[in-house]
Design a protein around this motif. Structure first.
Motif, PDB file in Angstrom:
ATOM      1  N   LEU A  28       0.823  -1.205   0.000  1.00  0.00           N
ATOM      2  CA  LEU A  28       0.000   0.000   0.000  1.00  0.00           C
ATOM      3  C   LEU A  28       0.857   1.255   0.000  1.00  0.00           C
ATOM      4  O   LEU A  28       1.921   1.296   0.589  1.00  0.00           O
ATOM      5  N   ARG A  29       0.351   2.273  -0.641  1.00  0.00           N
ATOM      6  CA  ARG A  29       1.019   3.567  -0.646  1.00  0.00           C
ATOM      7  C   ARG A  29       0.226   4.465   0.296  1.00  0.00           C
ATOM      8  O   ARG A  29      -0.879   4.905  -0.009  1.00  0.00           O
ATOM      9  N   LEU A  30       0.809   4.706   1.467  1.00  0.00           N
ATOM     10  CA  LEU A  30       0.117   5.456   2.503  1.00  0.00           C
ATOM     11  C   LEU A  30       0.874   6.725   2.844  1.00  0.00           C
ATOM     12  O   LEU A  30       2.067   6.839   2.569  1.00  0.00           O
ATOM     13  N   LEU A  31       0.175   7.661   3.445  1.00  0.00           N
ATOM     14  CA  LEU A  31       0.818   8.883   3.923  1.00  0.00           C
ATOM     15  C   LEU A  31       1.603   8.632   5.208  1.00  0.00           C
ATOM     16  O   LEU A  31       2.394   9.465   5.623  1.00  0.00           O
ATOM     17  N   ILE A  32       1.365   7.503   5.817  1.00  0.00           N
ATOM     18  CA  ILE A  32       2.022   7.166   7.073  1.00  0.00           C
ATOM     19  C   ILE A  32       2.742   5.837   6.923  1.00  0.00           C
ATOM     20  O   ILE A  32       2.438   5.062   6.020  1.00  0.00           O
ATOM     21  N   ARG A  33       3.688   5.607   7.826  1.00  0.00           N
ATOM     22  CA  ARG A  33       4.412   4.338   7.777  1.00  0.00           C
ATOM     23  C   ARG A  33       3.537   3.232   8.349  1.00  0.00           C
ATOM     24  O   ARG A  33       2.653   3.472   9.162  1.00  0.00           O
ATOM     25  N   LEU A  34       3.831   2.017   7.937  1.00  0.00           N
ATOM     26  CA  LEU A  34       3.075   0.866   8.407  1.00  0.00           C
ATOM     27  C   LEU A  34       3.243   0.694   9.915  1.00  0.00           C
ATOM     28  O   LEU A  34       2.294   0.326  10.620  1.00  0.00           O
ATOM     29  N   ASP A  35       4.418   0.984  10.434  1.00  0.00           N
ATOM     30  CA  ASP A  35       4.640   0.899  11.883  1.00  0.00           C
ATOM     31  C   ASP A  35       3.700   1.834  12.641  1.00  0.00           C
ATOM     32  O   ASP A  35       3.227   1.502  13.734  1.00  0.00           O
ATOM     33  N   THR A  36       3.424   2.986  12.066  1.00  0.00           N
ATOM     34  CA  THR A  36       2.536   3.945  12.710  1.00  0.00           C
ATOM     35  C   THR A  36       1.116   3.392  12.794  1.00  0.00           C
ATOM     36  O   THR A  36       0.456   3.509  13.828  1.00  0.00           O
ATOM     37  N   VAL A  37       0.644   2.771  11.729  1.00  0.00           N
ATOM     38  CA  VAL A  37      -0.694   2.186  11.728  1.00  0.00           C
ATOM     39  C   VAL A  37      -0.780   1.082  12.779  1.00  0.00           C
ATOM     40  O   VAL A  37      -1.748   1.002  13.539  1.00  0.00           O
ATOM     41  N   LEU A  38       0.243   0.257  12.856  1.00  0.00           N
ATOM     42  CA  LEU A  38       0.238  -0.825  13.840  1.00  0.00           C
ATOM     43  C   LEU A  38       0.299  -0.267  15.263  1.00  0.00           C
ATOM     44  O   LEU A  38      -0.342  -0.796  16.172  1.00  0.00           O
ATOM     45  N   ARG A  39       1.027   0.822  15.468  1.00  0.00           N
ATOM     46  CA  ARG A  39       1.074   1.449  16.790  1.00  0.00           C
ATOM     47  C   ARG A  39      -0.298   2.008  17.155  1.00  0.00           C
ATOM     48  O   ARG A  39      -0.763   1.876  18.296  1.00  0.00           O
ATOM     49  N   TRP A  40      -0.976   2.639  16.183  1.00  0.00           N
ATOM     50  CA  TRP A  40      -2.318   3.148  16.433  1.00  0.00           C
ATOM     51  C   TRP A  40      -3.248   2.009  16.854  1.00  0.00           C
ATOM     52  O   TRP A  40      -4.067   2.150  17.746  1.00  0.00           O
ATOM     53  N   HIS A  41      -3.118   0.866  16.162  1.00  0.00           N
ATOM     54  CA  HIS A  41      -3.972  -0.269  16.487  1.00  0.00           C
ATOM     55  C   HIS A  41      -3.662  -0.793  17.892  1.00  0.00           C
ATOM     56  O   HIS A  41      -4.582  -1.107  18.659  1.00  0.00           O
TER      57      HIS A  41
END
Length: 135
Positions: free
Chosen positions: A76-89
């Motif tokens: 995926l091309r996101l505005l945020i890093r994948l680590d950030t999404v996992l931290r949010w979760h």
């Protein structure tokens, strides 16, 4: 915040209902258009500024993206890093767990009535013994 999260959920539900009648080609075109918009947004923001997500946006993205397989997430091309999404979760789950595990009453639990009666009896007996000169 809850109102905005409800609004996002409803609008995205209607968007998801629109997807099944679309063919795979139409979905691919829409995905490419969205990717292009992200590229334009990244270009306009530049390297110095960061995109700020509201808490309800974080909750929605975290819930949506963690359901995807790891391989698809990396593509995926996101505005945020994948680590950030996992931290949010992780933060969402931690807050949810903390909210459900919070004790119903704060402070010390009440003393059982029989123990309270026993303590009061011992206090009375002790007062009687001290006044009689037992020491």
């Amino acid at each position: 915040m809850l109102l905005r999260l409800a609004y996002l959920t409803v609008t995205n539900t209607f968007a998801a209902l629109r997807l099944p009648p679309m063919g795979d080609r139409d979905k691919d075109v829409e995905i490419l258009a969205l990717r292009h918009q992200i590229t334009v947004l990244e270009r306009q923001l530049g390297a110095d500024t960061r995109v700020r997500f509201a808490p309800e946006d974080r909750a929605f993205l975290a819930a949506l993206l963690t359901s995807l397989p790891w391989k698809a997430l990396r593509q995926l091309r996101l505005l945020i890093r994948l680590d950030t999404v996992l931290r949010w979760h992780r933060d969402l789950m931690r807050r949810r767990h903390a909210r459900t595990c919070r004790p119903k009453r704060r402070g010390r639990p009440p003393t059982v009535r029989s123990i309270r009666v026993l303590i009061l009896r011992l206090v009375r007996e002790n007062e009687l013994g001290l006044s009689a000169g037992a020491w």
